[in-house]
Write a protein that holds these residues in place. Structure first.
Motif, mmCIF file in Angstrom:
data_model
loop_
_atom_site.group_PDB
_atom_site.id
_atom_site.type_symbol
_atom_site.label_atom_id
_atom_site.label_comp_id
_atom_site.label_asym_id
_atom_site.label_seq_id
_atom_site.Cartn_x
_atom_site.Cartn_y
_atom_site.Cartn_z
ATOM 1 N N PRO A 220 0.809 -1.233 0.000
ATOM 2 C CA PRO A 220 0.000 0.000 0.000
ATOM 3 C C PRO A 220 0.837 1.275 0.000
ATOM 4 O O PRO A 220 0.403 2.296 -0.552
ATOM 5 N N MET A 250 -5.581 3.895 -5.810
ATOM 6 C CA MET A 250 -5.227 2.993 -4.712
ATOM 7 C C MET A 250 -4.615 3.743 -3.529
ATOM 8 O O MET A 250 -4.711 3.288 -2.392
ATOM 9 N N TRP A 254 -6.356 2.276 -0.309
ATOM 10 C CA TRP A 254 -5.596 1.524 0.690
ATOM 11 C C TRP A 254 -5.739 2.134 2.092
ATOM 12 O O TRP A 254 -6.053 1.408 3.056
#
Length: 275
Positions: A220, A250, A254
Motif C-alpha cells: 500500500p 489505490m 488503501w
C-alpha cells in the motif's frame, strides 16, 4: 460523603460537543508531553532528515532512475511516505506507555467520552506528522527538490500523505493497546524498515526479483509513493501492472481500507481493555 459525578449529556448534539471537548483536552495533554520532551521530538524529526541525506548524497550517485531524471527528486516523495510510516512507531510507543502505566485505565474510569482518548491520540499524532512533513519539505527544497505540479496537485499530494498517516495512526493505536512490554514496541519499530523498504520509495520494483517486485508494487505504501510523485511531477518508475497504472486511486483506497479495519479493532480493544 458520596462522590457526585457530573451528569452525562443526553442528546446527540450534546454528546458530540462533549466528545469533541474531551478529545481536545486529551490532544492538549499529548501536545504538552511533546513540549516537555523536546529531545524525543527533535530525534523524531531528525531521523528522516538523516535518512534522506544519506540516500540522497551517499548512495544517490550510484542510483539510476528508470526513464531518466534526478534521483533526489525520485527519492524525496518516497521519504515523505517513509516519514508517515516512522510515525506509526511513535503512536505505538505513546499508546503502550499510557496503557502500561495505568493512565488509560484511569481515563476509562472518568466521566469522559469513551472516544476521547483514542481521538485525542490520533489528533496529536497527526499534528506531529504535519510538523515532520514540513521539516522534510524544507530539507527537500534545500537539496534541490521541487514540486513541479500546480498548487492543487501539490495540496492533493500532501492530502494523500496525511491520509496514509491517519490510517497508520489507527494501526499504531491498535498495536499499542495490544503491547505489554518494550519488546513488542521494538519489534513494531523494527518492522517499519523492511515494510518501508519493500516499496518503490528508494528503487523501482522492476529492478527487484520478479516475486519481490510484485510484492513491492502491491505494498500500500507504493501506491502513495507513486501517486505523490505523479502529483509533484517528479520522476517515477512507471510500470505496466494494473496497480501501477491506478496508483492515485489505490493511494486513496488503501488508507481507507486500513482505517476501516483498524479503527473498529482499536475501539473494541479499548472498550475491553483490562491491562
Amino acid at each position: 460523603m458520596s462522590l457526585l459525578l457530573p451528569e452525562l449529556p443526553a442528546g446527540p448534539l450534546s454528546r458530540l460537543r462533549w466528545a469533541l471537548a474531551d478529545g481536545w483536552t486529551v490532544t492538549l495533554r499529548g501536545l504538552l508531553h511533546l513540549r516537555r520532551e523536546p529531545g524525543t521530538v527533535i530525534s523524531g524529526l531528525l531521523f528522516p532528515v538523516m535518512m534522506v541525506l544519506m540516500f540522497g548524497y551517499f548512495f544517490g550517485g550510484a542510483m539510476q532512475v528508470p526513464g531518466g531524471g534526478d534521483y533526489r527528486e525520485f527519492l524525496i516523495p518516497g521519504m515523505f511516505v517513509m516519514t508517515m510510516v516512522f510515525g506509526m512507531g511513535e503512536s505505538v510507543a505513546a499508546v503502550a506507555a499510557d496503557k502500561n502505566r495505568g493512565v488509560t485505565s484511569r481515563f476509562r474510569t472518568m466521566p469522559m467520552a469513551p472516544s476521547a482518548v483514542l481521538v485525542g491520540r490520533c489528533v496529536t499524532d497527526m499534528l506531529h506528522s504535519v510538523l515532520g512533513l514540513a521539516v522534510l519539505f524544507g530539507v527537500g527544497l534545500l537539496m534541490g527538490w521541487q514540486a513541479h505540479g500546480t498548487t492543487a496537485e501539490t495540496l492533493s499530494a500532501v492530502g494523500l500523505l496525511l491520509l496514509l498517516r491517519f490510517a497508520l495512526t489507527w494501526v499504531g493505536i491498535y498495536l499499542g493497546l495490544l503491547m505489554k512490554g518494550p519488546e513488542g514496541i521494538t519489534m513494531v519499530q523494527t518492522l517499519e524498515f523492511p515494510v518501508g523498504f519493500l516499496t518503490s520509495a528508494f528503487v523501482a520494483p522492476a529492478t527487484m526479483p520478479g516475486w519481490l517486485g510484485t510484492l513491492a508494487e502491491w505494498n500500500p505504501l507504493s501506491s502513495t509513493v507513486a501517486a505523490t510523485r505523479e502529483l509533484f511531477q517528479n520522476p517515477g518508475w512507471g510500470g505496466d501492472s494494473w496497480i501501477a497504472q491506478h496508483a492515485t486511486t489505490m493511494a486513496v483506497l488503501w488508507p481507507l481500507l486500513l482505517t476501516a479495519v483498524f479503527f473498529p479493532l482499536a475501539v473494541n480493544r479499548y472498550r475491553h481493555l483490562t491491562r
